[in-house]
Design a protein around this motif. Structure first.
Motif, PDB file in Angstrom:
ATOM      1  N   LEU A 227       0.763  -1.211  -0.115  1.00 56.87           N
ATOM      2  CA  LEU A 227       0.043   0.053  -0.044  1.00 56.87           C
ATOM      3  C   LEU A 227       0.761   1.161   0.095  1.00 56.87           C
ATOM      4  O   LEU A 227       0.601   2.312  -0.724  1.00 56.87           O
ATOM      5  N   PHE A 228       1.952   1.082   0.734  1.00 58.02           N
ATOM      6  CA  PHE A 228       2.799   2.333   0.895  1.00 58.02           C
ATOM      7  C   PHE A 228       3.434   2.818  -0.296  1.00 58.02           C
ATOM      8  O   PHE A 228       3.612   4.039  -0.598  1.00 58.02           O
ATOM      9  N   PHE A 229       3.824   1.714  -1.314  1.00 55.32           N
ATOM     10  CA  PHE A 229       4.783   2.156  -2.321  1.00 55.32           C
ATOM     11  C   PHE A 229       3.612   2.660  -3.595  1.00 55.32           C
ATOM     12  O   PHE A 229       4.224   2.913  -4.523  1.00 55.32           O
ATOM     13  N   LEU A 230       2.299   2.581  -3.664  1.00 51.48           N
ATOM     14  CA  LEU A 230       1.700   3.038  -4.582  1.00 51.48           C
ATOM     15  C   LEU A 230       2.029   4.370  -5.061  1.00 51.48           C
ATOM     16  O   LEU A 230       2.181   4.686  -6.409  1.00 51.48           O
ATOM     17  N   SER A 231       2.167   5.472  -4.061  1.00 51.76           N
ATOM     18  CA  SER A 231       2.106   6.911  -4.248  1.00 51.76           C
ATOM     19  C   SER A 231       2.936   7.521  -3.271  1.00 51.76           C
ATOM     20  O   SER A 231       2.821   7.056  -1.832  1.00 51.76           O
ATOM     21  N   PRO A 232       3.890   8.709  -3.469  1.00 53.53           N
ATOM     22  CA  PRO A 232       4.623   9.170  -2.521  1.00 53.53           C
ATOM     23  C   PRO A 232       3.711  10.250  -1.568  1.00 53.53           C
ATOM     24  O   PRO A 232       4.310  10.782  -0.588  1.00 53.53           O
ATOM     25  N   ARG A 233       2.401  10.451  -2.014  1.00 52.07           N
ATOM     26  CA  ARG A 233       1.518  11.291  -1.235  1.00 52.07           C
ATOM     27  C   ARG A 233       1.001  10.483  -0.062  1.00 52.07           C
ATOM     28  O   ARG A 233       0.643   9.443   0.037  1.00 52.07           O
ATOM     29  N   VAL A 234       0.963  11.279   0.989  1.00 49.51           N
ATOM     30  CA  VAL A 234       0.244  10.663   2.336  1.00 49.51           C
ATOM     31  C   VAL A 234      -1.382  10.263   2.244  1.00 49.51           C
ATOM     32  O   VAL A 234      -1.621   9.237   2.875  1.00 49.51           O
ATOM     33  N   LYS A 235      -2.078  11.302   1.760  1.00 48.27           N
ATOM     34  CA  LYS A 235      -3.403  11.261   1.696  1.00 48.27           C
ATOM     35  C   LYS A 235      -3.747   9.852   1.167  1.00 48.27           C
ATOM     36  O   LYS A 235      -4.696   9.085   1.905  1.00 48.27           O
ATOM     37  N   PRO A 236      -3.417   9.351  -0.101  1.00 50.45           N
ATOM     38  CA  PRO A 236      -3.896   8.032  -0.740  1.00 50.45           C
ATOM     39  C   PRO A 236      -3.574   6.947   0.367  1.00 50.45           C
ATOM     40  O   PRO A 236      -4.253   5.907   0.320  1.00 50.45           O
ATOM     41  N   LEU A 237      -2.155   7.111   0.831  1.00 55.69           N
ATOM     42  CA  LEU A 237      -1.718   6.062   1.734  1.00 55.69           C
ATOM     43  C   LEU A 237      -2.780   5.781   2.938  1.00 55.69           C
ATOM     44  O   LEU A 237      -3.127   4.780   3.464  1.00 55.69           O
ATOM     45  N   LEU A 238      -3.026   7.120   3.423  1.00 64.33           N
ATOM     46  CA  LEU A 238      -4.033   6.941   4.763  1.00 64.33           C
ATOM     47  C   LEU A 238      -5.190   6.560   4.472  1.00 64.33           C
ATOM     48  O   LEU A 238      -6.032   5.549   5.153  1.00 64.33           O
ATOM     49  N   LEU A 239      -5.976   6.771   3.239  1.00 66.86           N
ATOM     50  CA  LEU A 239      -7.173   6.371   2.870  1.00 66.86           C
ATOM     51  C   LEU A 239      -7.078   4.824   2.588  1.00 66.86           C
ATOM     52  O   LEU A 239      -8.042   4.277   3.133  1.00 66.86           O
ATOM     53  N   GLN A 240      -6.063   4.322   1.930  1.00 63.25           N
ATOM     54  CA  GLN A 240      -5.879   2.905   1.960  1.00 63.25           C
ATOM     55  C   GLN A 240      -5.754   2.142   3.369  1.00 63.25           C
ATOM     56  O   GLN A 240      -6.541   1.098   3.469  1.00 63.25           O
ATOM     57  N   PHE A 351      13.598  10.173  -0.276  1.00 67.27           N
ATOM     58  CA  PHE A 351      13.407  10.138  -1.907  1.00 67.27           C
ATOM     59  C   PHE A 351      12.087  10.078  -2.680  1.00 67.27           C
ATOM     60  O   PHE A 351      12.026  10.186  -3.603  1.00 67.27           O
ATOM     61  N   GLY A 352      11.066  10.584  -1.796  1.00 61.12           N
ATOM     62  CA  GLY A 352       9.743  10.590  -2.109  1.00 61.12           C
ATOM     63  C   GLY A 352       9.481  11.725  -3.133  1.00 61.12           C
ATOM     64  O   GLY A 352       8.687  11.654  -3.983  1.00 61.12           O
ATOM     65  N   ARG A 353      10.383  12.848  -3.056  1.00 61.29           N
ATOM     66  CA  ARG A 353      10.213  14.060  -3.989  1.00 61.29           C
ATOM     67  C   ARG A 353      11.148  13.842  -5.270  1.00 61.29           C
ATOM     68  O   ARG A 353      10.967  14.605  -6.138  1.00 61.29           O
ATOM     69  N   HIS A 354      11.835  12.863  -5.346  1.00 57.84           N
ATOM     70  CA  HIS A 354      12.837  12.692  -6.426  1.00 57.84           C
ATOM     71  C   HIS A 354      11.971  12.277  -7.660  1.00 57.84           C
ATOM     72  O   HIS A 354      10.970  11.475  -7.737  1.00 57.84           O
ATOM     73  N   PRO A 355      12.249  13.038  -8.924  1.00 61.97           N
ATOM     74  CA  PRO A 355      11.402  12.804 -10.311  1.00 61.97           C
ATOM     75  C   PRO A 355      11.620  11.086 -10.493  1.00 61.97           C
ATOM     76  O   PRO A 355      10.801  10.663 -11.102  1.00 61.97           O
ATOM     77  N   LYS A 356      12.598  10.301 -10.068  1.00 65.18           N
ATOM     78  CA  LYS A 356      12.690   9.119 -10.487  1.00 65.18           C
ATOM     79  C   LYS A 356      12.463   8.011  -9.181  1.00 65.18           C
ATOM     80  O   LYS A 356      12.839   6.982  -9.282  1.00 65.18           O
ATOM     81  N   TYR A 357      11.662   8.700  -8.233  1.00 66.94           N
ATOM     82  CA  TYR A 357      11.521   7.744  -7.168  1.00 66.94           C
ATOM     83  C   TYR A 357      10.581   6.441  -7.589  1.00 66.94           C
ATOM     84  O   TYR A 357      10.775   5.484  -7.010  1.00 66.94           O
ATOM     85  N   ARG A 358       9.545   6.595  -8.357  1.00 74.72           N
ATOM     86  CA  ARG A 358       8.719   5.535  -8.896  1.00 74.72           C
ATOM     87  C   ARG A 358       9.529   4.525  -9.534  1.00 74.72           C
ATOM     88  O   ARG A 358       9.454   3.474  -9.101  1.00 74.72           O
ATOM     89  N   GLY A 359      10.167   4.968 -10.531  1.00 75.03           N
ATOM     90  CA  GLY A 359      10.829   4.029 -11.368  1.00 75.03           C
ATOM     91  C   GLY A 359      12.254   3.227 -10.531  1.00 75.03           C
ATOM     92  O   GLY A 359      12.485   1.876 -10.810  1.00 75.03           O
ATOM     93  N   ARG A 360      12.780   4.101  -9.622  1.00 71.94           N
ATOM     94  CA  ARG A 360      14.223   3.453  -9.107  1.00 71.94           C
ATOM     95  C   ARG A 360      13.729   3.029  -7.550  1.00 71.94           C
ATOM     96  O   ARG A 360      14.776   2.256  -6.846  1.00 71.94           O
TER      97      ARG A 360
END
Length: 383
Positions: A227-240, A351-360
């Motif tokens: 659940l945590f790695f779906l998005s770097p934003r806190v709100k979607p994580l807290l919802l899940q 690393f959450g705000r890094h532009p390549k956070y998702r890919g790397r």
């Protein structure tokens, strides 16, 4: 448009795969459960100056010399092969080994009642070899003389013996408690009256729930990380996480009350599949879709059944059922929050705000989680 169409196709494929694997669970043989570590049960009573203690335990793990403290699966230990060999022995072959083990083990099993109490083995009952894919519960009866004038006793469960549920019998308001290896019970009045207050029951079961997540609940940890790695934003994580929490609270309560009972042979592989599904979806999804919320809620119901089966092994005190149940659930939530906090501080904060956070970071982590979940599914169904 093409990307959206491709994503929908991938989601449809994942749904079909999950349905296919669900069917495989339903028709497959019962998965291997023999390596799962469950707490011992110790029922004791005092009569005519003598304590009688009946132990139910997985004696092969003890004879194999496995340190059960903090272990959920004997496959995690270096003595797993010895344990498997012992499980296949007939009762007559295993009993002499149990007696030899008990001689040394009882020296560390301490009962103090105004003075030391020396325990002796009076009976060993080992069931015949049945399905070797299932754990075999054996029984040891222990007795000892209680010093005259003793009004209470304290029990120290040996280190390396995992957990034990202590249950006092034959008195009003009996004591019920849970000890980890090396822990000592509070003074237990021999005449009864040591039943826990609601607050005591609540507080005692918080660490039971917490330790089921950290360090023992690796499958639940991986699901939360999925659940945590779906998005770097806190709100979607807290919802899940909120949806997951509400769902598993429902089935945890129903399962603990005995209103819902699903065979762990089905629940455990499906929990592994839920890990695979969430992690695999992270690779293809860039945001939280509305239908994912329903999927997570359904997986939460599934994980709640897993929690309920574990809680059933501990035995909730009948007089304080609700406070103990709530305490266990609070402990589970604290464990989940600890996992999220550690992941946030260790990964997302840096690393959450890094532009390549998702890919790397997010995608490689999700692929790893999916691979582990896939292995567990295969192990729990076919190995």
């Amino acid at each position: 448009m093409e990307m959206s169409l491709a994503f929908r196709r991938v989601v449809t494929w994942l749904r079909g795969l999950f349905a296919l694997l669900f069917c495989a669970v339903a028709i497959a043989p019962v998965p291997v459960r023999a390596h799962e570590v469950t707490p011992a049960i110790a029922d004791f009573s005092v009569k005519d100056g003598q304590i009688m203690l009946a132990l139910r335990l997985n004696v092969e793990a003890f004879v194999a010399g496995i340190n059960l403290d903090g272990v959920t699966d004997t496959n995690q230990t270096t003595r797993s092969a010895d344990y498997d060999e012992l499980r296949a022995l007939e009762a007559g072959e295993l009993e002499p080994m149990v007696r030899l083990f008990a001689e040394d083990w009882l020296e560390t099993f301490s009962i103090h009642a105004g003075g030391p109490v020396v325990l002796t083995v009076t009976r060993i009952e080992i069931p015949a070899v049945g399905d070797v894919n299932l754990p075999r519960a054996s029984f040891l009866d222990l007795t000892a003389e209680i010093p005259p004038g003793a009004g209470s006793l304290r029990i120290t469960w040996p280190k390396g013996s995992g957990g034990v549920v202590l249950r006092q019998n034959g008195v009003e308001e009996p004591y019920t408690g849970y000890l980890q290896g090396g822990e000592t019970s509070p003074p237990i009045p021999l005449s009864g009256g040591a039943a826990k207050t609601p607050v005591e029951a609540f507080m005692e079961y918080i660490p039971v729930g917490f330790t089921h997540i950290l360090p023992k609940g690796l499958d639940h940890i991986l699901f939360v990380l999925g659940l945590f790695f779906l998005s770097p934003r806190v709100k979607p994580l807290l919802l899940q996480v909120s949806l997951f929490t509400v769902a598993h609270t429902i089935t945890l309560a129903l399962g603990a009350l005995g209103m819902v009972n699903v065979n762990p042979a089905i629940v455990e592989p499906l929990i592994a599949l839920s890990i695979v599904f969430v992690a695999a979806e992270n690779v293809f999804a860039r945001k939280l879709h509305s239908w994912r919320s329903f999927v997570i809620f359904g997986f939460g119901l599934l994980h709640g059944l897993g929690f309920a089966s574990v809680l059933g092994e501990f035995g909730l005190p009948p007089s304080q059922f609700l406070p103990a149940l709530i305490g266990f659930n609070v402990g589970v939530e604290l464990g989940q929050l600890a996992v999220i906090a550690a992941a946030y501080l260790g990964v997302r904060l840096w690393f959450g705000r890094h532009p390549k956070y998702r890919g790397r970071v997010a995608i490689p982590a999700s692929v790893t989680i999916a691979m582990i979940g896939s292995y567990w599914f295969v192990e729990r169904v076919f190995l």
